[in-house]
Design a protein around this motif. Structure first.
Motif, PDB file in Angstrom:
ATOM      1  N   GLN A 153       1.018  -1.047  -0.132  1.00  0.00           N
ATOM      2  CA  GLN A 153      -0.107  -0.106   0.087  1.00  0.00           C
ATOM      3  C   GLN A 153       0.710   1.769  -0.227  1.00  0.00           C
ATOM      4  O   GLN A 153       0.656   1.979  -0.962  1.00  0.00           O
ATOM      5  N   TYR A 308      -5.486   2.420   1.063  1.00  0.00           N
ATOM      6  CA  TYR A 308      -5.106   1.864   0.620  1.00  0.00           C
ATOM      7  C   TYR A 308      -5.761   0.366   0.004  1.00  0.00           C
ATOM      8  O   TYR A 308      -5.687  -0.501  -1.140  1.00  0.00           O
ATOM      9  N   ARG A 309      -6.423  -0.544  -0.228  1.00  0.00           N
ATOM     10  CA  ARG A 309      -7.266  -1.633   0.197  1.00  0.00           C
ATOM     11  C   ARG A 309      -8.673  -0.786  -1.020  1.00  0.00           C
ATOM     12  O   ARG A 309      -8.332  -0.436  -1.540  1.00  0.00           O
ATOM     13  N   HIS A 310      -8.170  -2.412  -1.878  1.00  0.00           N
ATOM     14  CA  HIS A 310      -8.443  -2.370  -3.024  1.00  0.00           C
ATOM     15  C   HIS A 310      -9.929  -2.139  -3.435  1.00  0.00           C
ATOM     16  O   HIS A 310     -11.454  -2.309  -3.510  1.00  0.00           O
ATOM     17  N   THR A 456     -11.609  -7.863  -6.118  1.00  0.00           N
ATOM     18  CA  THR A 456     -10.853  -6.703  -5.192  1.00  0.00           C
ATOM     19  C   THR A 456     -10.529  -7.533  -3.792  1.00  0.00           C
ATOM     20  O   THR A 456      -9.586  -6.961  -3.110  1.00  0.00           O
ATOM     21  N   ALA A 459      -7.399  -9.531  -4.134  1.00  0.00           N
ATOM     22  CA  ALA A 459      -6.637  -8.702  -4.249  1.00  0.00           C
ATOM     23  C   ALA A 459      -5.967  -8.362  -3.000  1.00  0.00           C
ATOM     24  O   ALA A 459      -4.621  -8.251  -2.684  1.00  0.00           O
ATOM     25  N   ASP A 460      -7.227  -7.858  -2.279  1.00  0.00           N
ATOM     26  CA  ASP A 460      -6.130  -7.442  -0.568  1.00  0.00           C
ATOM     27  C   ASP A 460      -5.923  -8.462  -0.180  1.00  0.00           C
ATOM     28  O   ASP A 460      -5.041  -8.423   0.662  1.00  0.00           O
ATOM     29  N   SER A 470      -0.649  -6.471  -5.174  1.00  0.00           N
ATOM     30  CA  SER A 470      -1.563  -7.558  -6.238  1.00  0.00           C
ATOM     31  C   SER A 470      -1.602  -7.444  -7.293  1.00  0.00           C
ATOM     32  O   SER A 470      -2.024  -6.732  -8.525  1.00  0.00           O
ATOM     33  N   ALA A 473      -5.084  -7.036  -8.677  1.00  0.00           N
ATOM     34  CA  ALA A 473      -5.304  -5.704  -8.785  1.00  0.00           C
ATOM     35  C   ALA A 473      -4.847  -5.590 -10.677  1.00  0.00           C
ATOM     36  O   ALA A 473      -5.661  -4.337 -11.316  1.00  0.00           O
ATOM     37  N   GLY A 477      -7.585  -3.940 -13.602  1.00  0.00           N
ATOM     38  CA  GLY A 477      -7.316  -2.726 -13.571  1.00  0.00           C
ATOM     39  C   GLY A 477      -7.989  -1.741 -14.327  1.00  0.00           C
ATOM     40  O   GLY A 477      -8.457  -0.452 -14.484  1.00  0.00           O
ATOM     41  N   THR A 480     -11.733  -1.339 -14.234  1.00  0.00           N
ATOM     42  CA  THR A 480     -11.931   0.011 -13.180  1.00  0.00           C
ATOM     43  C   THR A 480     -11.401   1.452 -13.503  1.00  0.00           C
ATOM     44  O   THR A 480     -11.435   1.807 -12.368  1.00  0.00           O
ATOM     45  N   HIS A 482      -8.066   2.412 -13.975  1.00  0.00           N
ATOM     46  CA  HIS A 482      -7.036   2.201 -13.504  1.00  0.00           C
ATOM     47  C   HIS A 482      -5.967   2.195 -15.542  1.00  0.00           C
ATOM     48  O   HIS A 482      -6.227   2.198 -15.915  1.00  0.00           O
TER      49      HIS A 482
END
Length: 482
Positions: A153, A308-310, A456, A459-460, A470, A473, A477, A480, A482
């Motif tokens: 994170q 900053y968790r997904h 998600t 990923a965490d 991750s 993630a 990405g 979502t 990103h």
């Protein structure tokens, strides 16, 4: 226009149950939440806005300020602010679902920079208008603190700061563990002490005070707000509706401009069924916390927070010293179904309580006084839009992915320029006339949406196990924004 009085009203209890924010208005006596009169006969207006949330109200406000002679109607199925506008986390932020880097890839660097500037400026614009119009919505610009609680994170946090610096608009600051410890009263620094990113472009607000106050302002300007009026369908120049006042009257609004502003509820309308995906976000509110607890937590009034968790979480310190805290985790329901039962999910509420205790152990024993939720709207490419067809007079704004409290203001100002035929900096922004692909039909829509949600969470879990960014993630990405 012909208008027949509507006497039947739904109980305000339903609105009070919709969120802590709406309940607090009724409890304080500031707002009864009783519906305004329904529309029960055919009518004619220059502009007909579908939906009684912030997008519609900001559009009506801007149009009426620009041209007081415009005849404007807002049609709302329940009461103004009953949807996401009265249920959200109260972040008036510069967040936009598509990152600056993603916007650059799609639209070019200059367009990405212009979008970021517009979003940052919008935070100040909301504060300016609410102050000028006397809308007391607990607006305090304290910024957002996003905690980074692991090595993965922290790397993501530093990457955000570096990306922001490369575009030269957002003024993000990276706070290392020592800064966070001093700022939030942590005694000593160890491996568990988080770092954080501070973004000054965010204000804490009471969202129901904002949307209900804005409704009163536009009504005083001469905008007609019809509540308990369900839109059945629309086309160029026409909106079909049914009154929900007990009369079941069905009629048509004729209008030169028809503007759709229904966000997550768009999926319930025939012409927008696959344009917007509704996903539920749920929230909890604690009892007011003591000054001693707040000193231990370290959050000042006006500050919002996340990490900053997904699997996204978000919160604020309310004006009456509660924590209002929310997050994702509720699954998507087949056929984009909406139901009040989906607003309460014990599994998600338990997750939120555990996440809050993890972030702020001093709040772990706080009593939870309110639990609620509601649908937000997601476009297939996670790209919000403001679109308008000058030939047909039909416009649409939405797809905010939960970042709508401030984005609605920018959308309203932009829609107003498009309706008035004005060429401006706003109408040149990259989200104007953007057309997202439609969501897939079922069962692909159900499978994809819920796999994304599962991804998600995984990923965490992956980052906790590996300590590295991750791979899951990274894979999701592009889906979502990103």
């Amino acid at each position: 226009m012909t208008r027949r009085a509507a006497h039947a009203q739904v109980p305000s209890d339903a609105a009070r149950r919709a969120s802590f924010w709406l309940d607090s208005l009724a409890a304080s006596g500031a707002d009864t939440l009783r519906p305004r009169t329904a529309l029960t006969a055919n009518a004619w207006f220059d502009v007909c806005l579908i939906g009684g949330g912030l997008t519609a109200l900001w559009t009506a406000y801007t149009l009426k300020r620009a041209d007081p002679d415009l005849r404007i109607a807002v049609l709302e199925r329940e009461i103004a602010g009953f949807g996401a506008s009265g249920r959200n986390g109260g972040w008036c932020s510069a967040l936009f679902p598509r990152s600056a880097a993603s916007l650059e890839r799609t639209h070019g660097r200059d367009a990405a920079i212009a979008m970021r500037r517009a979003m940052v400026d919008t935070v100040d614009e909301v504060g300016r208008v609410t102050a000028a119009e006397g809308i007391d919505c607990d607006f305090v610009r304290g910024g957002t603190v996003v905690f980074a609680r692991s090595g993965a994170q922290r790397r993501a946090a530093q990457a955000d700061v570096d990306e922001a610096a490369s575009f030269g608009v957002d003024r993000l600051e990276y706070w290392d563990e020592h800064t966070v410890a001093a700022r939030f009263g942590v005694s000593g620094v160890d491996d568990r002490t988080p770092a954080a990113v501070h973004d000054p472009a965010c204000a804490r607000v009471h969202p129901a005070k904002l949307v209900r106050g804005l409704a009163r302002v536009v009504e005083a300007l001469g905008v007609a707000i019809f509540e308990r009026t369900e839109v059945l369908d629309w086309s160029a120049g026409r909106v079909r509706f049914r009154a929900l006042d007990g009369s079941d009257a069905i009629g048509t609004v004729s209008a030169r401009h028809v503007l759709v502003a229904t966000e997550g509820y768009s999926s319930q309308l025939p012409r927008a069924r696959r344009r917007i995906l509704p996903i539920y976000s749920l929230m909890i509110a604690t009892e007011p916390l003591s000054p001693d607890v707040w000193r231990e937590i370290g959050l000042a009034h006006g500050e919002t927070f996340s990490d900053y968790r997904h699997l996204l979480v978000y919160g604020q310190r309310t004006a009456d010293d509660r924590i209002a805290f929310g997050g994702r985790g509720a699954r998507y329901h087949w056929g984009s179904t909406l139901d009040t039962r989906f607003e309460h999910d014990d599994r998600v509420f338990a997750h939120l309580q555990a996440a809050l205790a993890e972030l702020f152990p001093a709040a772990a024993g706080a009593r939870i006084t309110h639990r609620w939720g509601g649908p937000l709207g997601i476009a297939r490419d996670w790209h919000p839009t403001v679109s308008y067809n000058a030939r047909t007079g039909v416009g649409f704004a939405g797809g905010y992915v939960g970042d709508g409290l401030s984005t609605t203001n920018l959308a309203g100002r932009t829609l107003a320029d498009l309706v008035l035929g004005a060429s401006s900096e706003l109408t040149a922004l990259p989200w104007v006339q953007h057309r997202s692909p439609l969501w897939e039909p079922e069962p692909l829509r159900w499978a994809g949406a819920n796999l994304g949600l599962l991804g998600t969470g995984l990923a965490d879990h992956e980052e906790r196990l590996t300590g590295r960014p991750s791979l899951i993630a990274r894979a999701i990405g592009p889906l979502t924004g990103h």
